[in-house]
Design an enzyme around this catalytic site. Structure first.
Site, short mmCIF file in Angstrom:
data_model
loop_
_atom_site.label_atom_id
_atom_site.label_comp_id
_atom_site.label_asym_id
_atom_site.label_seq_id
_atom_site.Cartn_x
_atom_site.Cartn_y
_atom_site.Cartn_z
N LYS A 9 -27.82 -28.43 33.36
CA LYS A 9 -28.43 -27.50 32.40
C LYS A 9 -29.94 -27.35 32.68
CE LYS A 9 -24.92 -28.47 28.87
NZ LYS A 9 -24.66 -28.81 27.44
N TYR A 49 -19.62 -20.03 26.63
CA TYR A 49 -19.56 -20.75 25.35
C TYR A 49 -18.81 -19.98 24.27
CZ TYR A 49 -22.64 -24.51 26.98
OH TYR A 49 -23.17 -25.60 27.64
N PHE A 57 -24.82 -24.13 15.65
CA PHE A 57 -25.73 -24.37 16.79
C PHE A 57 -25.59 -23.34 17.89
CE2 PHE A 57 -21.84 -26.83 17.46
CZ PHE A 57 -21.50 -26.49 18.77
N ARG A 85 -15.90 -35.98 33.23
CA ARG A 85 -16.28 -36.08 31.81
C ARG A 85 -16.56 -37.54 31.43
NH1 ARG A 85 -16.20 -31.60 28.53
NH2 ARG A 85 -15.69 -32.80 26.68
N THR A 91 -20.67 -36.08 24.24
CA THR A 91 -21.53 -34.91 24.03
C THR A 91 -22.87 -35.31 23.44
OG1 THR A 91 -19.55 -33.60 23.62
CG2 THR A 91 -21.65 -32.65 22.89
N ARG A 102 -25.23 -38.80 30.41
CA ARG A 102 -25.91 -38.52 29.14
C ARG A 102 -26.44 -39.81 28.51
NH1 ARG A 102 -21.20 -34.32 27.23
NH2 ARG A 102 -22.14 -32.38 28.01
N ASN A 112 -28.55 -32.05 26.68
CA ASN A 112 -27.72 -33.17 27.16
C ASN A 112 -27.35 -33.06 28.64
OD1 ASN A 112 -25.84 -31.18 26.92
ND2 ASN A 112 -24.45 -32.29 25.57
N HIS A 115 -23.00 -29.95 31.91
CA HIS A 115 -21.74 -29.43 31.37
C HIS A 115 -20.63 -29.76 32.36
CE1 HIS A 115 -18.62 -26.72 29.92
NE2 HIS A 115 -18.41 -26.45 31.19
N GLU A 126 -14.45 -20.83 33.85
CA GLU A 126 -15.88 -21.09 34.04
C GLU A 126 -16.32 -20.85 35.48
OE1 GLU A 126 -15.86 -24.38 30.42
OE2 GLU A 126 -16.09 -25.09 32.49
P1 IDP Z 1 -19.25 -30.85 25.82
O1 IDP Z 1 -20.44 -30.20 26.51
O2 IDP Z 1 -19.38 -32.35 25.82
O3 IDP Z 1 -17.92 -30.36 26.33
P2 IDP Z 1 -18.90 -29.21 23.43
O4 IDP Z 1 -18.37 -29.71 22.12
O5 IDP Z 1 -18.01 -28.28 24.22
O6 IDP Z 1 -19.34 -30.47 24.28
O7 IDP Z 1 -20.27 -28.46 23.11
C1 IDP Z 1 -20.90 -27.67 24.08
C2 IDP Z 1 -22.38 -27.92 24.06
O8 IDP Z 1 -22.92 -27.46 22.84
C3 IDP Z 1 -22.77 -29.40 24.13
O9 IDP Z 1 -22.83 -29.89 25.44
C4 IDP Z 1 -24.11 -29.42 23.44
O10 IDP Z 1 -25.15 -29.11 24.37
C5 IDP Z 1 -24.00 -28.30 22.44
N1 IDP Z 1 -23.72 -28.83 21.10
C6 IDP Z 1 -22.53 -29.29 20.63
N2 IDP Z 1 -22.65 -29.69 19.37
C7 IDP Z 1 -23.95 -29.48 19.03
C8 IDP Z 1 -24.68 -29.70 17.82
O11 IDP Z 1 -24.15 -30.16 16.80
N3 IDP Z 1 -26.00 -29.36 17.87
C9 IDP Z 1 -26.61 -28.84 18.98
N4 IDP Z 1 -25.94 -28.62 20.12
C10 IDP Z 1 -24.62 -28.94 20.15
#
Ligand code: IDP
Length: 151
Positions: A9, A49, A57, A85, A91, A102, A112, A115, A126
């Site tokens: 990212k 997304y 968010f 993963r 996450t 992470r 974080n 992806h 994707e």
């Molecule tokens: P992942 O990246 O671990 O698969 P997902 O639940 O698919 O997680 O969420 C996608 C991205 O959205 C996360 O990597 C994170 O950067 C962002 N994200 C998820 N939940 C939150 C939140 O509660 N606040 C801010 N950003 C979030």
């Protein structure tokens, strides 16, 4: 042999972490089929997304992912989706175990670092969102064992 889409990212690119993060996946034994430094368009970000549209968010997420260059990659390997993963960690970096990407390099849920696809279907979608077929090596047997080298 499974394919996955991994993307460093904008925070990772800005922090000059591309080399050490790519190294982790090479060390694990995965093979890189293609990679590029690029900036996600708004449309690519919305497709990438789509499952988060409407969440609180979402706006912040789209703003962030289009805020600077990302390093998009396609890797292949045994159980590449689940393994990558696991290597990424949870996450929320505050819940991610030390030793994971992470867990080692982030504290903020938004920033974080990386992806990774969560299913073969997501990986296909994707990859198609970010790469033309001609930009990728064909997946298949380990590249090192192919008689004619890379192709
Ligand atoms: P992942 O990246 O671990 O698969 P997902 O639940 O698919 O997680 O969420 C996608 C991205 O959205 C996360 O990597 C994170 O950067 C962002 N994200 C998820 N939940 C939150 C939140 O509660 N606040 C801010 N950003 C979030």
């Amino acid at each position: 042999m499974e394919k996955t889409f991994l993307m460093l990212k904008p925070d990772a690119v800005q922090r000059k972490m591309i080399g050490r993060l790519v190294q982790r996946f090479e060390d694990k034994g995965f093979e890189l089929l293609g990679a590029k430094l690029t900036r996600m368009t708004m449309k690519q970000a919305e497709i990438h997304y789509a499952e988060h549209a409407g969440k609180p968010f979402y706006g912040e997420l789209i703003d962030f992912i289009t805020s600077g260059p990302v390093f998009a990659m396609v890797w292949q390997g045994e159980q590449a989706i689940a393994m990558s993963r696991t290597m990424m960690g949870k996450t929320n970096p505050l819940e991610a175990a030390p030793g994971t990407i992470r867990g080692d390099y982030a504290t903020d849920k938004g920033l974080n670092v990386i992806h990774g696809s969560d299913s073969p279907e997501s990986a296909e979608r994707e990859i198609a969102n970010m790469f033309e077929p001609g930009e990728l090596l064909p997946s298949g047997p380990p590249i090192a064992s192919r008689s004619n080298g890379l192709h």
